[in-house]
Enzyme design. Structure first.
Site, PDB file in Angstrom:
ATOM      1  N   ASP A  73     -22.849  13.829   4.086  1.00  8.59           N
ATOM      2  CA  ASP A  73     -22.841  12.532   4.770  1.00  8.59           C
ATOM      3  C   ASP A  73     -24.232  11.893   4.710  1.00  8.59           C
ATOM      4  O   ASP A  73     -25.194  12.457   5.246  1.00  8.59           O
ATOM      5  CB  ASP A  73     -22.406  12.734   6.225  1.00  8.59           C
ATOM      6  CG  ASP A  73     -21.902  11.456   6.865  1.00  8.59           C
ATOM      7  OD1 ASP A  73     -21.994  10.396   6.223  1.00  8.59           O
ATOM      8  OD2 ASP A  73     -21.415  11.515   8.006  1.00  8.59           O
ATOM      9  N   CYS A 115     -19.525   5.053   5.238  1.00 10.27           N
ATOM     10  CA  CYS A 115     -18.697   6.267   5.317  1.00 10.27           C
ATOM     11  C   CYS A 115     -17.202   6.010   5.119  1.00 10.27           C
ATOM     12  O   CYS A 115     -16.591   6.520   4.189  1.00 10.27           O
ATOM     13  CB  CYS A 115     -18.866   6.926   6.677  1.00 10.27           C
ATOM     14  SG  CYS A 115     -20.558   7.227   7.186  1.00 10.27           S
ATOM     15  N   HIS A 172     -13.398  10.410  10.080  1.00  9.09           N
ATOM     16  CA  HIS A 172     -13.919   9.049  10.216  1.00  9.09           C
ATOM     17  C   HIS A 172     -13.047   7.976   9.568  1.00  9.09           C
ATOM     18  O   HIS A 172     -13.529   6.920   9.184  1.00  9.09           O
ATOM     19  CB  HIS A 172     -15.350   8.970   9.615  1.00  9.09           C
ATOM     20  CG  HIS A 172     -16.283   8.160  10.477  1.00  9.09           C
ATOM     21  ND1 HIS A 172     -17.381   7.515   9.988  1.00  9.09           N
ATOM     22  CD2 HIS A 172     -16.268   7.902  11.804  1.00  9.09           C
ATOM     23  CE1 HIS A 172     -18.010   6.899  10.972  1.00  9.09           C
ATOM     24  NE2 HIS A 172     -17.359   7.126  12.077  1.00  9.09           N
ATOM     25  N   ASP A 339     -21.442  10.464   0.576  1.00 11.83           N
ATOM     26  CA  ASP A 339     -20.501   9.347   0.757  1.00 11.83           C
ATOM     27  C   ASP A 339     -21.174   7.982   0.734  1.00 11.83           C
ATOM     28  O   ASP A 339     -20.504   6.956   0.664  1.00 11.83           O
ATOM     29  CB  ASP A 339     -19.689   9.520   2.048  1.00 11.83           C
ATOM     30  CG  ASP A 339     -20.542   9.389   3.298  1.00 11.83           C
ATOM     31  OD1 ASP A 339     -21.777   9.596   3.233  1.00 11.83           O
ATOM     32  OD2 ASP A 339     -19.969   9.077   4.359  1.00 11.83           O
TER      33      ASP A 339
HETATM   34 CA    CA Z   1     -21.896   8.311   5.413  1.00 10.95          CA
END
Ligand code: CA
Length: 529
Positions: A73, A115, A172, A339
């Protein structure tokens, strides 16, 4: 047609020309094989050789190949050592570096700018503006429809081809019933719905004293109903909260718990007699990073972000070792990526990119990410390519690995991903992608084509590094801004007026892309931008 008119044509979706699907420009070598599929640079011999290679592998292994994604991430292009970072910037990454040395390192791989868009795009093969998943769905949002209801996800398709599908880690992409990982195709989910920052804001009194030290405000925050738990769910079965996140220490140890689950799951999957798709999505290195017990101070720099990089790298090593111990490496494609680019707003809890901009922006730092493909005995060690790869290509490539034809995809929608199996697997494989389109929510911002990049809108930070929290989106002026990334990787000096041939070609390519939305309109799920 002058430049201004070309620009307007590229950005006004309603003005698509009637010859929308003809080849757009003299610069292009790509061919559109179907009206609803992204054009590809044809490489028929390379594709045929890759299919032969896959068939031989399947005969030898006795089953289809496994697919493992290790999704970090917010890691920047420049963080891993093999991309110029590593120990030189205070956080060595020996495991990621080894995977690059023994596999294929892509230097021009692109994510979406944030994201949720990337996470939904890689599972659908479709741009976020097409699926409606242009940003996280937050607890207070009143969306008008479930964006997943009519999407055909990769895990759903792979399940239909005999795969076990597991997501371990951050999601998410919606946490209501109907939008959870195990509702949209995964057989099993073990992880946290939100990003680390959304967990830390209820427990970190140093960063969020106005919430954590004010009981009334904290209660109001909790009333939104957002999950703050480690969740375990099964397709068509129970969903349980394994552990509530109640402290900074709980956040610090989250990735360790996810890694332990993944390693245990790999041992189970190895003996299950079925191929599997495992997406391991790290919580780190998204702000707020808190060092876990084992990794505190283990980076050269001692900063929490850098300790998090070292931790993620170590877990990648452990997960790959688990696959090796289970004798799965020679039948598994492992893809390591991030991402989106570094979130500079949270500096020094931020990644590093040598490029301009940051997460949320269409500049290179926002969307150009590390990407490594590894397959023992299949991908030749030491390969490196600067040809284009869009993370959405993982969707189409995974279908090919699983033997799923595009006839299994609905014909009523547009697919932006490209099958890159032959690019990844063949020793001298070349990319079939010619262009990467860069969107920010509902705005088409920029496009990369070969080493050129054209912007029709730009993001400007109004204070140092505040690329999200204090930035503006601006239309460019008389002409699109055209950069040559080989001589100007930081996008500082447009060459548009000296490269008119390419400017016109690239504007025409953007126009052709925009025209796909005429027949295949964007899906609106009621998310306010
Ligand atoms: Ca991210």
């Amino acid at each position: 047609m002058n430049r201004r008119q070309l620009l307007l044509g590229a950005t006004m979706l309603a003005s698509a020309p009637s010859r929308a699907f003809a080849q757009a420009s003299t610069l292009s070598k790509a061919v559109r094989t179907a009206e609803n599929m992204e054009p590809v640079v044809p490489r028929p011999e390379q594709d045929a050789a890759a299919l032969r290679k896959l068939a031989e592998l399947q005969t030898r292994a006795g089953r289809k190949p496994n697919i493992v994604w290790l999704l970090i991430d917010d890691m920047g292009w420049g963080d891993p050592g093999c991309y110029g970072g590593g120990a030189a910037i205070g956080a060595a990454t020996p495991n990621i570096d080894r995977m690059a040395q023994e596999g294929l390192k892509l230097t021009s791989a692109y994510s979406q700018p944030t994201c949720t868009p990337t996470r939904s795009a890689i599972l659908t093969g479709r741009l976020p503006v097409r699926t409606g998943l242009t940003r996280p769905i937050l607890a207070g949002d009143k969306i008008t429809r479930n964006p997943w209801a009519d999407e055909v996800s990769l895990p759903r398709l792979l399940s239909g081809a005999g795969y076990t599908t597991v997501l371990s880690g951050k999601w998410h992409v919606g946490e209501s019933v109907g939008m959870r990982p195990h509702d949209v195709g995964f057989d099993e989910y073990y992880g946290y719905y939100p990003a680390q920052k959304e967990l830390s804001q209820s427990v970190d009194k140093r960063r969020y004293p106005d919430l954590v030290l004010n009981p009334e405000r904290l209660a109001q925050l909790h009333e939104t109903g957002a999950s703050e738990a480690l969740v375990h769910g099964f397709k068509g079965g129970a969903t349980t909260d394994v552990q509530q996140v109640k402290s900074i220490e709980d956040i610090a140890e989250a990735d360790r718990l996810l890694k332990e689950f993944t390693i245990k799951k790999i041992a189970e999957l190895a003996t299950a007699g079925k191929p599997f798709f495992l997406e391991h999505a790290f919580m780190k290195v998204h702000a707020d990073n808190f060092a876990s017990k084992e990794f505190e101070g283990k980076s050269g720099s001692k900063y929490p972000y850098k300790d998090a990089v070292v931790e993620v790298d170590a877990y990648i090593g452990e997960i790959v070792k688990a696959l090796d111990d289970a004798k799965l490496l020679d039948n598994t494609l492992i893809f390591i990526t991030s991402d989106n680019g570094p979130q500079m707003d949270s500096w020094p809890d931020s990644g590093y990119s040598p490029f301009k901009g940051a997460k949320t922006t269409p500049w290179e730092a926002g969307v150009r990410v590390p990407a490594i493909a590894y397959w023992k005995g299949v991908i030749k060690p030491g390969r490196q390519s600067d040809e284009l790869f869009d993370l959405m290509d993982l969707f189409n490539t995974s279908l090919t690995l699983a033997g799923i034809g595009i006839d299994k995809l609905p014909g009523d929608r547009y697919y932006d991903g490209i099958d890159q199996t032959s690019f990844l697997l063949m020793d001298d494989g070349r990319s079939k992608r010619e262009k990467v389109y860069i969107w920010a929510q509902a705005d088409l911002m920029a496009m990369r084509m070969y080493e050129y990049k054209i912007h029709v809108k730009i993001v400007e930070a109004k204070a140092q590094w505040l690329w999200t929290d204090m930035s503006t989106i601006t239309d460019v002026g008389l002409a699109p801004w055209l950069f040559n990334l080989y001589i100007d990787p930081k996008e500082e000096y447009p060459v548009g007026h000296r490269q008119n041939a390419w400017l016109a070609s690239m504007a025409a390519e953007m126009k052709a892309h925009a025209a796909t939305f005429k027949k295949y309109p964007p899906k609106n799920i009621g998310l306010a931008q």
